[in-house]
Design an enzyme around this catalytic site. Sequence first.
Site, PDB file in Angstrom:
ATOM      1  N   PHE A 255       0.830  -1.209   0.000  1.00 51.91           N
ATOM      2  CA  PHE A 255       0.000   0.000   0.000  1.00 51.91           C
ATOM      3  C   PHE A 255       0.863   1.259   0.000  1.00 51.91           C
ATOM      4  CE2 PHE A 255      -2.477   3.357   2.059  1.00 51.91           C
ATOM      5  CZ  PHE A 255      -3.649   3.313   1.320  1.00 51.91           C
TER       6      PHE A 255
ATOM      7  N   CYS B 172       4.172  -7.663  -3.020  1.00 53.55           N
ATOM      8  CA  CYS B 172       3.533  -8.970  -3.171  1.00 53.55           C
ATOM      9  C   CYS B 172       2.322  -9.007  -2.243  1.00 53.55           C
ATOM     10  CB  CYS B 172       4.523 -10.078  -2.818  1.00 53.55           C
ATOM     11  SG  CYS B 172       3.753 -11.694  -2.739  1.00 53.55           S
TER      12      CYS B 172
ATOM     13  N   HIS C 227      -9.072  -7.153   2.276  1.00 52.44           N
ATOM     14  CA  HIS C 227      -7.866  -6.325   2.292  1.00 52.44           C
ATOM     15  C   HIS C 227      -7.127  -6.402   0.950  1.00 52.44           C
ATOM     16  CE1 HIS C 227      -6.124  -4.264   5.852  1.00 52.44           C
ATOM     17  NE2 HIS C 227      -5.201  -4.001   4.970  1.00 52.44           N
TER      18      HIS C 227
HETATM   19  C1  DLZ Z   1      -2.302  -5.310   5.937  1.00 58.05           C
HETATM   20  C2  DLZ Z   1      -1.677  -6.067   4.808  1.00 58.05           C
HETATM   21  C3  DLZ Z   1      -2.194  -7.315   4.430  1.00 58.05           C
HETATM   22  C4  DLZ Z   1      -3.361  -7.950   5.105  1.00 58.05           C
HETATM   23  N1  DLZ Z   1      -1.638  -8.031   3.448  1.00 58.05           N
HETATM   24  C5  DLZ Z   1      -0.563  -7.513   2.795  1.00 58.05           C
HETATM   25  C6  DLZ Z   1       0.060  -8.242   1.743  1.00 58.05           C
HETATM   26  O1  DLZ Z   1      -0.309  -9.374   1.395  1.00 58.05           O
HETATM   27  N2  DLZ Z   1       1.116  -7.649   1.106  1.00 58.05           N
HETATM   28  C7  DLZ Z   1       1.587  -6.412   1.445  1.00 58.05           C
HETATM   29  O2  DLZ Z   1       2.542  -5.931   0.809  1.00 58.05           O
HETATM   30  N3  DLZ Z   1       1.030  -5.721   2.435  1.00 58.05           N
HETATM   31  C8  DLZ Z   1      -0.010  -6.232   3.120  1.00 58.05           C
HETATM   32  N4  DLZ Z   1      -0.600  -5.521   4.132  1.00 58.05           N
HETATM   33  C9  DLZ Z   1       0.021  -4.240   4.561  1.00 58.05           C
HETATM   34  C10 DLZ Z   1      -0.433  -3.023   3.721  1.00 58.05           C
HETATM   35  O3  DLZ Z   1       0.215  -3.007   2.450  1.00 58.05           O
HETATM   36  C11 DLZ Z   1      -0.045  -1.714   4.452  1.00 58.05           C
HETATM   37  O4  DLZ Z   1       1.323  -1.737   4.778  1.00 58.05           O
HETATM   38  C12 DLZ Z   1      -0.848  -1.499   5.725  1.00 58.05           C
HETATM   39  O5  DLZ Z   1      -2.234  -1.601   5.482  1.00 58.05           O
HETATM   40  C13 DLZ Z   1      -0.522  -0.118   6.362  1.00 58.05           C
HETATM   41  O6  DLZ Z   1      -0.876   0.932   5.462  1.00 58.05           O
END
Ligand code: DLZ
Length: 163
Positions: free
Chosen positions: A66, A90, A98
């Site tokens: 994100f 990834c 999410h």
């Molecule tokens: C929260 C979250 C989840 C559930 N899954 C992933 C993922 O599979 N891959 C990834 O890169 N990040 C994940 N995140 C974290 C979010 O990208 C982000 O860092 C948080 O929601 C904080 O903004």
Amino acid sequence: METKKTNLSDYDATKIPDGANYRIAIVAAEWNGEITRAMLDGAYKTLTEHGVKTDNVILQHVPGTFELTSAADILLTKNRDLDAVICIGCVIQGETRHFDFICESVANGLASVSVKHSKPVIFSVLTTNNIEQAHDRAGGKHGNKGVEGAVTALKMCAFADKA
Ligand code: DLZ
């Protein structure tokens, strides 16, 4: 990006633009770090093999996929001499929505940042159902999407030069 017809990991090295004059950032998410590390290594190796000076490859990390959008925007705003940013992440499908929110946000976000700065911002983000599919695309049987991101960055830098 990877299809049965086109897997850029098997690229023809003679057709890749020389990177000697480019300065390129690679930003990798820490989530699923084993996968993103393999992609980052592939991207770094590909850039330097194609002439980008090691001093001109900027390596950065962010907590999750994100955060890639704001990281790309910050890097391009604060480093006017950057020619491109390769964003590596990834996201693996879980039990909640999410996955959908992160994938949609980062795809739209990176496209917006690219247009805002008129610079290539490369979407090297795996969006898979499980960790096996991610391994397959981070140096496994479907190539390495970090390598493909680096090839795309070099081609887009050359495109911008010629435009
Ligand atoms: C929260 C979250 C989840 C559930 N899954 C992933 C993922 O599979 N891959 C990834 O890169 N990040 C994940 N995140 C974290 C979010 O990208 C982000 O860092 C948080 O929601 C904080 O903004």
